[in-house]
Design a protein around this motif. Structure first.
Motif, PDB file in Angstrom:
ATOM      1  N   GLY A   1      64.494 -17.502 -11.794  1.00 56.70           N
ATOM      2  CA  GLY A   1      65.256 -18.669 -12.219  1.00 56.70           C
ATOM      3  C   GLY A   1      66.724 -18.344 -12.357  1.00 56.70           C
ATOM      4  N   GLU A   2      67.419 -19.194 -13.099  1.00 53.33           N
ATOM      5  CA  GLU A   2      68.872 -19.086 -13.180  1.00 53.33           C
ATOM      6  C   GLU A   2      69.339 -17.805 -13.855  1.00 53.33           C
ATOM      7  OE1 GLU A   2      69.383 -21.802 -17.240  1.00 53.33           O
ATOM      8  OE2 GLU A   2      70.106 -22.543 -15.299  1.00 53.33           O
ATOM      9  N   ASP A   3      68.496 -17.195 -14.676  1.00 57.32           N
ATOM     10  CA  ASP A   3      68.882 -15.942 -15.336  1.00 57.32           C
ATOM     11  C   ASP A   3      68.618 -14.722 -14.470  1.00 57.32           C
ATOM     12  OD1 ASP A   3      69.683 -17.298 -17.619  1.00 57.32           O
ATOM     13  OD2 ASP A   3      67.705 -17.165 -18.546  1.00 57.32           O
ATOM     14  N   GLY A   4      67.934 -14.894 -13.359  1.00 55.89           N
ATOM     15  CA  GLY A   4      67.583 -13.776 -12.503  1.00 55.89           C
ATOM     16  C   GLY A   4      66.083 -13.591 -12.427  1.00 55.89           C
ATOM     17  N   ILE A   5      65.662 -12.349 -12.269  1.00 50.36           N
ATOM     18  CA  ILE A   5      64.250 -12.030 -12.066  1.00 50.36           C
ATOM     19  C   ILE A   5      63.769 -11.054 -13.126  1.00 50.36           C
ATOM     20  CG2 ILE A   5      62.556 -11.004 -10.483  1.00 50.36           C
ATOM     21  CD1 ILE A   5      64.308 -11.912  -8.174  1.00 50.36           C
ATOM     22  N   LEU A   6      62.594 -11.311 -13.650  1.00 50.18           N
ATOM     23  CA  LEU A   6      61.859 -10.399 -14.540  1.00 50.18           C
ATOM     24  C   LEU A   6      60.499 -10.163 -13.910  1.00 50.18           C
ATOM     25  CD1 LEU A   6      61.340 -10.575 -18.375  1.00 50.18           C
ATOM     26  CD2 LEU A   6      59.351 -10.694 -16.859  1.00 50.18           C
ATOM     27  N   ILE A   7      60.063  -8.906 -13.838  1.00 50.37           N
ATOM     28  CA  ILE A   7      58.733  -8.633 -13.303  1.00 50.37           C
ATOM     29  C   ILE A   7      57.871  -7.950 -14.358  1.00 50.37           C
ATOM     30  CG2 ILE A   7      59.430  -8.539 -10.883  1.00 50.37           C
ATOM     31  CD1 ILE A   7      59.372  -5.491 -11.023  1.00 50.37           C
ATOM     32  N   VAL A   8      56.589  -8.215 -14.272  1.00 53.40           N
ATOM     33  CA  VAL A   8      55.584  -7.555 -15.105  1.00 53.40           C
ATOM     34  C   VAL A   8      54.805  -6.623 -14.192  1.00 53.40           C
ATOM     35  CG1 VAL A   8      53.570  -7.845 -16.581  1.00 53.40           C
ATOM     36  CG2 VAL A   8      55.406  -9.555 -16.625  1.00 53.40           C
ATOM     37  N   ASP A   9      55.011  -5.314 -14.365  1.00 52.34           N
ATOM     38  CA  ASP A   9      54.397  -4.242 -13.576  1.00 52.34           C
ATOM     39  C   ASP A   9      54.991  -4.194 -12.170  1.00 52.34           C
ATOM     40  OD1 ASP A   9      52.926  -3.436 -15.754  1.00 52.34           O
ATOM     41  OD2 ASP A   9      51.121  -4.513 -15.169  1.00 52.34           O
ATOM     42  N   ASP A  10      54.805  -3.036 -11.477  1.00 53.83           N
ATOM     43  CA  ASP A  10      55.501  -2.863 -10.199  1.00 53.83           C
ATOM     44  C   ASP A  10      54.757  -1.975  -9.185  1.00 53.83           C
ATOM     45  OD1 ASP A  10      56.019  -0.278 -11.249  1.00 53.83           O
ATOM     46  OD2 ASP A  10      57.992  -0.860 -11.987  1.00 53.83           O
ATOM     47  N   GLN A  11      53.440  -1.820  -9.354  1.00 55.36           N
ATOM     48  CA  GLN A  11      52.596  -1.145  -8.363  1.00 55.36           C
ATOM     49  C   GLN A  11      53.092   0.266  -8.025  1.00 55.36           C
ATOM     50  OE1 GLN A  11      51.548  -3.846  -5.129  1.00 55.36           O
ATOM     51  NE2 GLN A  11      50.628  -5.269  -6.569  1.00 55.36           N
ATOM     52  N   PHE A  12      52.894   0.702  -6.774  1.00 54.71           N
ATOM     53  CA  PHE A  12      53.184   2.075  -6.366  1.00 54.71           C
ATOM     54  C   PHE A  12      54.582   2.195  -5.755  1.00 54.71           C
ATOM     55  CE2 PHE A  12      48.478   1.819  -5.945  1.00 54.71           C
ATOM     56  CZ  PHE A  12      48.125   2.855  -6.782  1.00 54.71           C
ATOM     57  N   GLU A  13      55.202   3.350  -5.954  1.00 52.36           N
ATOM     58  CA  GLU A  13      56.572   3.573  -5.475  1.00 52.36           C
ATOM     59  C   GLU A  13      56.751   3.320  -3.972  1.00 52.36           C
ATOM     60  OE1 GLU A  13      59.807   5.521  -3.574  1.00 52.36           O
ATOM     61  OE2 GLU A  13      57.745   6.278  -3.506  1.00 52.36           O
TER      62      GLU A  13
END
Length: 285
Positions: free
Chosen positions: A45-57
């Motif tokens: 959204g307008e504030d940017g991006i937030l992610i929950v978890d990020d899998q493998f490098e």
């Protein structure tokens, strides 16, 4: 051991070349990304991006590209539901772009050597460690809603959190939910099956009406799916408890297995024999 792939690092890039990151709009500002490893929740959204978890490098660049296709905003926050590498493997990459947040015990485990499935998991580099930690709960006010991280103790591990997107009405369960499959409970990292059951029950109780549920593993779900998960786990735990009360040992319990109606539940990452052992070792504690 094949199961070590779930969490052990470092991981070679081979085996990830064919992985595709797919995205599904869940509700409001929230999307779910699937690839290999734990499901990713993303607020855009307008504030940017937030992610929950990020899998493998090795998947970090594919994840980044999938996020760009949803929104061009910058990555501001990374929330980790727990320490396992299929949920934190890209921390080292994304930590240079956004702020990593997690429960206190996630930082403790990522910053020190761990043991899992008989393998030594070395400490992650400092760039992968959470910068902001909390003990019970934390709120991020982002993209027009409160995103609430709630710690669930002594369940999957000792550092798990579930994430509630209060405005979008989406609940990310992390590994407190393996849709239609027996879950992995990390006994060496403070996990316990009875605590796990209590935590899932708590999540069901607090879930708002109509909430959409992102499992740690499996397709987008509902509270009814989560209730079925809790019911099956409770039934199988009681089966093991009854056999232990009859004086049966672990070998006898595993040899007896479970009724046929639970067969599909042992076709995931944790098979029926492994689940019975996890339950047995939790109960003898």
């Amino acid at each position: 051991m094949a199961t070590a792939l779930l969490v052990c690092a470092p991981l070679a890039a081979q085996g990830f070349d064919d992985v595709q990151i797919t995205s599904t709009h869940v509700a409001g500002s929230v999307h779910m990304l699937e690839g290999r490893g734990g499901n990713i929740g993303a607020s855009v959204g307008e504030d940017g991006i937030l992610i929950v978890d990020d899998q493998f490098e090795p998947l970090a660049e594919k994840i980044r590209q999938a996020l760009r296709e949803i929104d061009s905003g910058g990555l501001e926050f990374i929330l980790n539901t727990h320490w396992h590498g299929d949920h934190t493997g890209s921390n080292e990459v994304f930590g240079s772009e956004g702020t990593i947040i997690a429960h206190t015990n996630v930082r403790k485990r990522l910053s020190s050597e761990q043991s899992l499935f008989g393998n030594t998991v070395p400490a992650s580099p400092p760039e992968a460690w959470p910068v902001i930690t909390f003990d019970e709960s934390l709120s991020i006010h982002f993209n027009g809603e409160e995103i609430r991280a709630i710690h669930l103790p002594r369940g999957h591990t000792d550092g798990d959190s579930i994430i509630l997107f209060t405005g979008s009405n989406v609940l990310h369960m992390g590994d407190h939910f393996f849709r239609d499959r027996f879950p992995f409970v990390d006994l060496q990292a403070g996990g316990n099956v009875l605590g796990y059951l209590d935590n899932v029950a708590k999540a069901i109780e607090m879930a708002p009406e109509g909430v959409k549920v992102i499992p740690g593993h499996g397709p987008l779900s509902t509270v009814e799916d989560l209730e079925n998960f809790h019911r099956v786990l409770t039934e199988t735990v009681e089966i093991v408890r009854g056999r232990m009360q009859d004086g049966k040992n672990l070998g006898e319990i595993r040899a007896e297995g479970l009724p046929a109606k639970y067969a599909q539940w042992g076709t995931g990452f944790i098979n029926t024999g492994q689940w019975l052992e996890i339950v047995y070792r939790s109960l003898i504690r």
